[in-house]
Design a protein around this motif. Structure first.
Motif, PDB file in Angstrom:
ATOM      1  N   LYS A 253       0.852  -1.201   0.000  1.00 29.70           N
ATOM      2  CA  LYS A 253       0.000   0.000   0.000  1.00 29.70           C
ATOM      3  C   LYS A 253       0.878   1.238   0.000  1.00 29.70           C
ATOM      4  CE  LYS A 253      -2.986   2.514   3.250  1.00 29.70           C
ATOM      5  NZ  LYS A 253      -3.987   3.164   2.404  1.00 29.70           N
ATOM      6  N   GLU A 256      -3.113   5.587  -1.932  1.00 29.39           N
ATOM      7  CA  GLU A 256      -4.266   4.982  -2.610  1.00 29.39           C
ATOM      8  C   GLU A 256      -3.830   3.888  -3.582  1.00 29.39           C
ATOM      9  OE1 GLU A 256      -7.947   6.421  -2.871  1.00 29.39           O
ATOM     10  OE2 GLU A 256      -7.142   6.354  -0.843  1.00 29.39           O
ATOM     11  N   THR A 269      -2.932  -7.984  -8.701  1.00 27.06           N
ATOM     12  CA  THR A 269      -3.825  -6.973  -8.138  1.00 27.06           C
ATOM     13  C   THR A 269      -5.239  -7.037  -8.732  1.00 27.06           C
ATOM     14  OG1 THR A 269      -1.824  -5.639  -8.143  1.00 27.06           O
ATOM     15  CG2 THR A 269      -3.852  -4.541  -7.476  1.00 27.06           C
ATOM     16  N   PRO A 273     -10.279  -7.100  -6.325  1.00 30.52           N
ATOM     17  CA  PRO A 273     -10.761  -5.714  -6.165  1.00 30.52           C
ATOM     18  C   PRO A 273     -11.182  -5.387  -4.736  1.00 30.52           C
ATOM     19  CG  PRO A 273     -12.284  -7.041  -7.497  1.00 30.52           C
ATOM     20  CD  PRO A 273     -11.037  -7.840  -7.343  1.00 30.52           C
ATOM     21  N   GLU A 274     -11.769  -6.352  -4.035  1.00 32.66           N
ATOM     22  CA  GLU A 274     -12.251  -6.023  -2.680  1.00 32.66           C
ATOM     23  C   GLU A 274     -11.099  -5.867  -1.687  1.00 32.66           C
ATOM     24  OE1 GLU A 274     -12.201  -9.115  -4.154  1.00 32.66           O
ATOM     25  OE2 GLU A 274     -13.823 -10.242  -3.185  1.00 32.66           O
ATOM     26  N   ARG A 276      -8.175  -4.721  -2.567  1.00 32.14           N
ATOM     27  CA  ARG A 276      -7.603  -3.426  -2.944  1.00 32.14           C
ATOM     28  C   ARG A 276      -8.352  -2.295  -2.246  1.00 32.14           C
ATOM     29  NH1 ARG A 276      -7.751  -3.573  -8.901  1.00 32.14           N
ATOM     30  NH2 ARG A 276      -9.740  -2.525  -8.656  1.00 32.14           N
ATOM     31  N   GLU A 277      -9.681  -2.334  -2.323  1.00 35.62           N
ATOM     32  CA  GLU A 277     -10.477  -1.280  -1.691  1.00 35.62           C
ATOM     33  C   GLU A 277     -10.283  -1.281  -0.186  1.00 35.62           C
ATOM     34  OE1 GLU A 277     -11.934   1.255  -3.183  1.00 35.62           O
ATOM     35  OE2 GLU A 277     -11.032   0.290  -4.954  1.00 35.62           O
ATOM     36  N   ALA A 278     -10.307  -2.489   0.393  1.00 35.76           N
ATOM     37  CA  ALA A 278     -10.187  -2.593   1.854  1.00 35.76           C
ATOM     38  C   ALA A 278      -8.819  -2.090   2.320  1.00 35.76           C
ATOM     39  CB  ALA A 278     -10.401  -4.039   2.294  1.00 35.76           C
ATOM     40  N   LYS A 280      -7.043   0.248   0.980  1.00 34.02           N
ATOM     41  CA  LYS A 280      -7.002   1.709   0.905  1.00 34.02           C
ATOM     42  C   LYS A 280      -7.484   2.324   2.205  1.00 34.02           C
ATOM     43  CE  LYS A 280      -7.731   2.208  -4.049  1.00 34.02           C
ATOM     44  NZ  LYS A 280      -8.699   2.528  -5.088  1.00 34.02           N
ATOM     45  N   ALA A 281      -8.444   1.646   2.839  1.00 34.67           N
ATOM     46  CA  ALA A 281      -9.076   2.210   4.038  1.00 34.67           C
ATOM     47  C   ALA A 281      -8.251   2.011   5.313  1.00 34.67           C
ATOM     48  CB  ALA A 281     -10.451   1.571   4.205  1.00 34.67           C
ATOM     49  N   GLU A 319     -15.357  -9.091 -11.555  1.00 36.70           N
ATOM     50  CA  GLU A 319     -16.415  -8.470 -10.749  1.00 36.70           C
ATOM     51  C   GLU A 319     -17.549  -9.463 -10.481  1.00 36.70           C
ATOM     52  OE1 GLU A 319     -16.181  -5.609  -9.275  1.00 36.70           O
ATOM     53  OE2 GLU A 319     -14.344  -4.920 -10.279  1.00 36.70           O
ATOM     54  N   ASN A 361     -12.229  -3.888   9.850  1.00 36.04           N
ATOM     55  CA  ASN A 361     -12.222  -3.796   8.388  1.00 36.04           C
ATOM     56  C   ASN A 361     -13.141  -4.905   7.858  1.00 36.04           C
ATOM     57  OD1 ASN A 361     -11.232  -4.435   5.563  1.00 36.04           O
ATOM     58  ND2 ASN A 361      -9.954  -2.672   6.022  1.00 36.04           N
TER      59      ASN A 361
END
Ligand code: ATP
Length: 573
Positions: A253, A256, A269, A273-274, A276-278, A280-281, A319, A361
């Protein structure tokens, strides 16, 4: 350096089958290379343009090369195809047809090859052919031979990573530098970068090497022991974690920007996708952490088997599959966070920081863990874990650092074992195949010749002939894949007393289960002075090919010998 000079080295490397001589030739090459060229020379010698994790491929097939050659040499494709059929090597065809005289620099050839690799999108096929033909038109016969082989992935000089490391140390006149070079390599997975650092900043610069976000760290691996008692007597009070059976991911990380690397350090990567999003947070700016991603049932929270998780492995439709089978990510190691290198810290320090970063998370959570010095507690948890469909447990030494790129007793796995079976499966690299007899003969393939890896010599030693575990369709598919990498002779990195009907380049890894390991004169793994090695008894393949493993990730000779020793003392706790 002139590219012509490099091809002269390639010729010398090709002409020798002796490992020691190979180290010497490479060391001479590395000494002669300038700091600007050394990384490119290393990538090219290994048949690559960049370290594998960058995922840059030239994307040329034999067909396209034939067309480029046809343009470059003003020769009809039909004639080139005939010559190819005759020699079986487009490199030799290129050598015969190309007669140019310019001798470009390594950097120039590299740049042009890179441009070909980076050409994509509409009309890129024609563009690639044009670029390659103009490159070929300008070079001499010998250069054309190696460029042709390179672009279709057939350079095959047999230079593995350990060979490069050994030769780099030798090039500085001191084999004792190898561990320090290896340490740097384990932290960045980029031999070109290590070599460049050595050239420009000497060994002092290599010593200062640190973890970098974006450069994958070579993964730590587990040793194995047969029982929980053995584990406690070996490492004392330990952290016991669940051994999840999914995809191992190393997440990088940088704000972003998120990158995820697989077990063999390929960029994956896009598959997650999930995650990756998680990621970021998470409440850190930069971090590197590892864990296992598994499909799970959102309603019951139940973890799903590997066969379900593996459906994520695809190029398109991610997706849709992510919706159908969402993933959980169980983080088990923190390697870097906000400027601090955690690989050097103890397990307990890493875990404490991991838990402080990863909480609340929705996708990422810390792996299950407890500390104990009681074998009974481990065994109880192990049984429950297996009951829940997990693979077993991993015990970790509390005061140990994260040992990048190494398998040692800082991590010890305990897996389910069935009676009459080896306690663990063995990963072998396919080095050849046999045609097969009787009913099998009609497929043209009846058994694979499997080998384990010996890092000390950077070679593959045979351990098994695997004729069962594959379906008929799988055998047909295997034959196709293996014929594409077939060789006229045994590969220089393969040591075998058996004569395979068809030799292949060491490329594919298969997981095999067996009843036991025996001593055998038919195989070269662990061969003693009397010529007796080790072999798998009644081997059968599990699953198809392990495409998350590189040839060097096969089990090692040393591990086979350890498993042989252990099977004599396995206890049923
Ligand atoms: P295997 O076939 O057992 O996965 P391997 O050669 O891939 O063999 P091992 O050293 O045997 O790797 O086991 C480590 C693997 O176990 C890791 O690569 C990782 O994918 C997985 N794993 C699952 N849970 C954990 C955990 N809690 N800690 C470390 N590794 C874990």
């Amino acid at each position: 350096m002139k590219f012509f000079k490099l091809t002269e080295y390639f010729e010398r490397l090709e002409a020798t089958t002796k490992r020691l001589e190979m180290f010497d030739i490479l060391a001479e090459l590395f000494r002669e290379a300038s700091p600007e060229d050394i990384d490119k020379i290393i990538y090219l010698s290994q048949g690559q343009l960049t370290p594998p994790f960058e995922g840059i491929e030239i994307g040329m097939s034999e067909k396209l090369l034939v067309r480029a050659l046809s343009e470059a040499a003003n020769t009809p494709t039909k004639k080139i195809e005939d010559l190819f059929r005759h020699t079986g090597d487009l490199g030799l065809v290129a050598e015969k047809l190309i007669t140019g005289g310019q001798k470009p620099d390594v950097a120039q050839v590299y740049k042009e090859l890179r441009t070909i690799a980076e050409t994509s999108g509409k009309g890129s096929v024609e563009q690639k052919i044009n670029l390659l033909s103009s490159l070929l038109r300008g070079v001499s016969a010998k250069e054309a031979k190696y460029i042709a082989r390179f672009v279709i992935g057939r350079l095959r000089l047999g230079i593995g990573d350990p060979t490069v490391l050994e030769a780099l140390a030798l090039s500085e006149g001191d084999r004792g530098l190898r561990p320090e070079l290896e340490r740097a390599y384990n932290l960045c997975s980029d031999l070109g970068l290590v070599a460049k650092t050595l050239k420009t900043k000497k060994i002092e610069g290599v010593r200062k090497f640190k973890v970098h976000v974006g450069y994958p760290i070579r993964m730590a691996l587990c040793e194995r022991l047969p029982s929980s008692e053995d584990i406690i007597s070996k490492i004392g009070r330990a952290a016991i974690e669940a051994k999840y059976d999914g995809f191992r991911c190393q997440v990088h990380k940088d704000g972003e920007r998120i990158e995820i690397f697989s077990r063999n350090l390929e960029r994956t990567t896009h598959m997650f996708p999930e995650i990756r999003e998680a990621a970021k947070a998470l409440p850190v700016k930069t971090a590197i952490f590892e864990g296992e991603a598994l499909a799970y049932n959102e309603t019951t929270g139940e973890l799903l088997p590997f066969q379900v998780t593996i459906q994520r492995k695809r190029k398109h439709g991610i997706e849709a599959i992510a919706k159908e089978y969402p993933l959980k990510f169980f983080a088990f190691e923190l390697l870097y966070a906000d400027g601090i290198d955690y690989t050097e810290k103890t397990y307990l320090e890493r875990r404490k920081k991991l838990e402080s970063i990863i909480k609340d998370n929705p996708v990422i959570e810390p792996a299950e863990m407890f500390e104990t010095d009681d074998p009974k507690e481990i065994y109880k948890y192990f049984e429950e874990a297996v009951e829940r469909g997990l693979e077993g447990v991993v015990a970790k030494r509390l005061d140990a650092p994260y040992t990048a790129g190494s398998r040692n007793f800082n991590w010890i796995k305990l897996k389910r074992s069935y009676k009459g079976e080896l306690a663990d499966t063995v990963d072998v690299c396919v080095v050849g195949y046999f045609m097969g007899k009787g009913a099998r003969a009609r497929f043209g393939i009846g058994a694979l010749l499997g080998a384990v890896y010996e890092p000390e010599t950077d070679t593959f030693k045979t351990v098994s002939k695997i004729g069962s575990g594959f379906t008929e369709d799988e055998f047909t598919e295997l034959k196709k894949m293996l014929d594409a990498i077939a060789l006229k002779h045994k590969h220089p990195r393969v040591d075998s007393v058996m004569e395979a009907d068809v030799w292949v380049e060491p490329k594919y890894v298969v997981t095999v289960t067996a009843d036991e390991i025996t001593r055998s004169p038919s195989h070269t793994a662990g061969k003693d002075s009397e010529g007796v090695g080790y072999a798998l008894r009644f081997p059968r393949a599990v699953g198809f090919l392990r495409d998350d493993k590189n040839p060097e990730d096969a089990n090692t000779v040393k591990e086979i010998i350890e498993m042989f020793e252990q099977q004599r003392k396995v206890k049923v706790t």
